[in-house]
Design an enzyme around this catalytic site. Structure first.
Site, PDB file in Angstrom:
ATOM      1  N   SER A   2      -5.225  -1.075  -3.926  1.00 51.05           N
ATOM      2  CA  SER A   2      -4.077  -0.158  -3.901  1.00 51.05           C
ATOM      3  C   SER A   2      -3.843   0.505  -5.264  1.00 51.05           C
ATOM      4  CB  SER A   2      -2.809  -0.844  -3.385  1.00 51.05           C
ATOM      5  OG  SER A   2      -2.337  -1.800  -4.272  1.00 51.05           O
ATOM      6  N   THR A  33      -1.823  -6.702  -6.746  1.00 49.38           N
ATOM      7  CA  THR A  33      -1.765  -5.533  -5.865  1.00 49.38           C
ATOM      8  C   THR A  33      -2.361  -5.909  -4.523  1.00 49.38           C
ATOM      9  OG1 THR A  33      -4.002  -4.733  -6.292  1.00 49.38           O
ATOM     10  CG2 THR A  33      -2.264  -4.064  -7.836  1.00 49.38           C
ATOM     11  N   ASP A  34      -2.193  -5.061  -3.551  1.00 50.88           N
ATOM     12  CA  ASP A  34      -2.968  -5.221  -2.328  1.00 50.88           C
ATOM     13  C   ASP A  34      -4.347  -4.594  -2.581  1.00 50.88           C
ATOM     14  OD1 ASP A  34      -3.791  -5.875   0.203  1.00 50.88           O
ATOM     15  OD2 ASP A  34      -2.033  -5.075   1.216  1.00 50.88           O
ATOM     16  N   TYR A  35      -5.217  -4.799  -1.635  1.00 47.37           N
ATOM     17  CA  TYR A  35      -6.633  -4.412  -1.707  1.00 47.37           C
ATOM     18  C   TYR A  35      -6.831  -2.950  -2.168  1.00 47.37           C
ATOM     19  CZ  TYR A  35     -11.253  -5.895   0.112  1.00 47.37           C
ATOM     20  OH  TYR A  35     -12.551  -6.305   0.267  1.00 47.37           O
ATOM     21  N   PHE A  46       0.816  -1.215   0.000  1.00 46.88           N
ATOM     22  CA  PHE A  46       0.000   0.000   0.000  1.00 46.88           C
ATOM     23  C   PHE A  46       0.854   1.272   0.000  1.00 46.88           C
ATOM     24  CE2 PHE A  46      -3.200  -2.681   2.462  1.00 46.88           C
ATOM     25  CZ  PHE A  46      -4.196  -2.632   1.499  1.00 46.88           C
TER      26      PHE A  46
END
Ligand code: NOJ
Length: 742
Positions: free
Chosen positions: A291, A287-289, A256
């Protein structure tokens, strides 16, 4: 009409499946991948780059309820937060039977320290310094997750952190890059199997996260800015990710945070230059959530479309929950802002993993109800969790041999956490269930006899209600010893759980203080996910046992340690400071130009209200026995550039019971072209010694252990003098010297 389209869809699937499967064995994985890629429309390709959460679990700020329709249309090629054979099969059937090409879904989940059988939190496991047990924990997690329909875990988390305020230290391996790297490799081996044989139905794909340097947020506030020198990044933070990639992890998650002004999810240098080129990573990057779309908040993209473009250009392959690729990438390709090559490369990397997992050969490979029944909570899994839990506990204090307790003594157990089973699981419980579990109190009663075990709530883990204090004090009056179970609510560590204070919350410490008036031995049992400020409790308590959040079998493991059925052997993977004002405090610091030798020297690098020392140093942990270390002998004091020397020490168990010790090797490079840490962990061995037994322990020292990023940023060694230390923690060590030849 419907029948016809179903027939056409089915025929398409057969064509594709035949095409993918019927390729002769001599065809490479890449040829099989390309055979699928060439059937795909641009929409379908972008669908493979889209990862959506199901509504079975909530691990982020948004949920897309339309994921079933998206799977069917091919707009979504991957799902996370869905589990159980029944449910994943249902979704896989939609993908395989109802989408045009029938490409199977990946199912991701945060299987961090167990799926159903929950192991200690990762920081706790790291405290065991037992790589075999840690690998076994990841193996069991993978077996249960795979049996439950999952084929991809968002682990291992490889973020080094020296920030106890940051709640996510609970998910990592602590502050040290060497220990962190060995643990990262062990976890990858556990998840993906020893030979990375993803075709095995009981292995799952690992995901190295959070790339990169997510563990260094300013002020310890989750998701906050990270600003660090490239040298520190390379010498420290990069190492565990690198080790995990080298161990064969097939996916990586972008973090993030920004790193030096560029958010990771848009960071070409990180993703292309470092991860793909330097580390040689061949898998896909997720990716992260959300991001990707968060790049707008970061202020590097004006809208979601621009954010998606930045990410795809940074060679991000899959967008978790942000839907920026799904919404805008097609138009960006058609208008020449992004190239079809970018899309094809990403899809190839994703399909590759699906092929490696064997999903094209059998999309329902992970969907076997019998296997699920047999493997979830299998007795050998619970046994593994129990063993890791025992090894993860760290005895921080034991004045007058207060511990172990003796069976049959009258014990007053106090504190809300003594009866909480949910808290034992810690953050990231995955699908773990706490209803059937036994609490610490249940297990103490079972071992010590209900008649010898008194209980009082005393106070809750949070809040300032003191109304139960007196009742607890009354109960404690009738006991020989007091066991106070205190700490943090399990949701106080993990994601979005940063704290500005690292003291034990609420009025728990105040109650410990009140109980000291009884002049009875007090044992503090800690449950927490971060280093805490224990300066007060370390004075009040006679014994302190750090148990972290110890998982499904935590109650029994804690009871074993308390009563001496298991001799504690854990060592701290993070420094415990005296107070939050010292943070960040870590053992591999630099000497500075004004190191402190005498406490009252004025113009030195120190505080006026506190010493520089930690309360408990990195690597520290007591045992019910004692160990002594001989002096170190070196096979040679001169190390040549292509040679090796051996450092040997004799460790003896000088106490009355058998015990395990983690023998730690540290090195200091005395003069460098750039400043070097005062100590760096370079090796460790966990050994068992019977009472009175001695063992010779040797470490091989090779030049590669001395390499670092030099003044000109080339990586290598510098000749000169080194100190070598061996001991049972980073502070109490024997030392000697050696020289690396020119
Ligand atoms: C956000 C977290 O940062 C990450 O670790 C996790 O894997 C994802 N959410 C998915 O739950």
């Amino acid at each position: 009409m419907i029948r016809l389209s179903v027939f056409i869809l089915f025929a398409c699937y057969i064509v594709m499946a035949i095409e993918a499967k019927s390729l002769p064995k001599t065809n490479t994985l890449d040829q099989r991948v390309d055979s699928v890629l060439k059937l795909m429309t641009l929409d379908e390709k972008i669908g493979q780059m889209n990862l959506l959460t199901s509504d079975w679990d909530v691990t982020g700020p948004s949920i897309n309820k339309g994921y079933l329709a998206d799977i069917k249309s091919g707009r979504c090629g991957n799902i996370f937060n869905a589990h159980t054979v029944a449910y994943t099969r249902k979704l896989q059937e939609v993908a395989v039977k109802e989408s045009r090409l029938g490409i199977p879904l990946l199912f991701g989940y945060d299987v961090i320290h167990g799926h159903k059988t929950i192991f200690p939190i990762s920081l706790g496991e790291a405290a065991s310094w037992d790589l075999e047990k840690i690998e076994r924990s990841a193996r069991v997690s993978a077996i249960e997750a795979a049996a439950s329909g999952i084929n991809w875990t968002f682990a291992p988390m490889c973020d080094i952190s020296v920030e106890p305020r940051w709640g996510r230290v609970s998910e990592g391996a602590g502050e040290d890059p060497y220990l962190g790297s060995r643990i990262a490799e062990a976890r990858v081996r556990g998840f993906q199997g020893k030979n990375n044989n993803l075709a095995d139905p009981l292995t799952i794909a690992a995901c190295v996260k959070h790339f990169a340097a997510y563990g260094a947020p300013q002020a310890g506030r989750d998701y906050n800015t990270v600003d660090m020198s490239e040298r520190t990044f390379r010498d420290v933070y990069l190492l565990p990710y690198k080790a995990a990639v080298k161990a064969g992890a097939v996916t990586v998650m972008s973090s993030f945070n920004e790193l030096n002004g560029v958010p990771a999810t848009a960071n070409k240098w990180l993703m292309k230059d470092i991860l793909r080129k330097e580390l040689g990573f061949k898998g896909f990057i997720v990716t992260d959530y959300t991001s990707v779309t968060e790049l707008v908040n970061h202020g590097v993209a004006k809208d979601d479309a621009a954010a998606g473009l930045l990410s795809v250009k940074a060679s991000i392959d899959m967008d978790m929950q942000g839907e920026a690729f799904a919404k805008y990438l097609k138009n960006q390709v058609e208008t020449g802002q992004a190239t079809i090559k970018m899309v094809n490369d990403a899809v190839r990397r994703i399909l590759r993993v699906k092929f490696q997992l064997g999903l094209f050969d059998d999309p329902y490979k992970y969907c076997n109800t019998e296997r699920e029944k047999k493997l979830i909570y299998a007795p050998e899994h619970l046994e593994a969790a129990y063993k890791v839990a025992r090894s993860s506990m760290v005895l921080l204090k034991n004045a007058n041999n207060t511990l172990p307790l003796h069976k049959g003594e009258k014990i007053a157990v106090i504190g809300e956490l003594a009866t909480s089973t949910r808290d034992l699981l810690g953050s990231w419980k995955a699908a773990g269930n706490w209803d059937f579990m036994k609490s610490i109190l249940d297990e103490i009663k079972a071992y010590n006899g209900a008649e010898n075990t008194l209980y009082s709530l005393g106070c809750k883990k949070m809040g300032n209600d003191r109304s139960e204090f007196e009742a607890a004090i009354e109960i404690a009056k009738g006991a020989d010893k007091i066991v106070m179970v205190v700490g943090e609510d399990c949701d106080w560590s993990g994601e979005a759980s940063s704290r500005t204070s690292i003291k034990i919350p609420g009025v728990q410490s105040e109650l410990i203080e009140r109980l000291t008036a009884l002049n009875k031995p007090i044992v503090v049992v800690l449950m927490n996910g971060r280093p805490l400020d224990l300066s007060k409790e370390s004075k009040l308590a006679d014994a302190i046992l750090e148990t972290w959040y110890s998982g499904t079998k935590g109650g029994k493991a804690i009871t074993d340690v308390l009563f001496g059925e298991y001799n504690p052997s854990g060592k701290l993977p993070m420094t415990f400071p005296q107070n939050v004002g010292q943070v960040p405090l870590y053992y591999y610091a630099k000497n500075t130009g004004r190191p402190i030798y005498l406490p009252n020297d004025k113009y030195k690098s120190k505080y006026i209200d506190c010493t520089n020392d930690p309360l408990y140093p990195f690597g520290f942990g007591l045992s019910y026995t004692t160990f002594s270390y001989s002096d170190i002998t070196l096979s040679n004091n001169n190390l040549t550039n292509d040679g090796a020397i051996e450092a040997t020490i004799t460790v003896s168990n000088t106490g009355k019971v058998e015990g395990e010790e983690v023998v730690q090797l540290y090195i200091r490079d005395l003069i460098g072209s750039v400043t070097r840490p005062v100590k760096e962990l370079k090796g460790f061995q966990k050994i068992a010694l019977k009472a009175g037994e001695s063992k010779k322990i040797s470490f091989k020292i090779t030049p590669d252990m001395l390499a670092f990023y030099r003044l000109d940023m080339t990586y290598g060694t510098e000749s000169g003098d080194f100190k070598l230390f061996i001991g049972g923690n980073s502070r109490d060590v024997k030392e000697t010297n050696f020289t690396l030849a020119k």
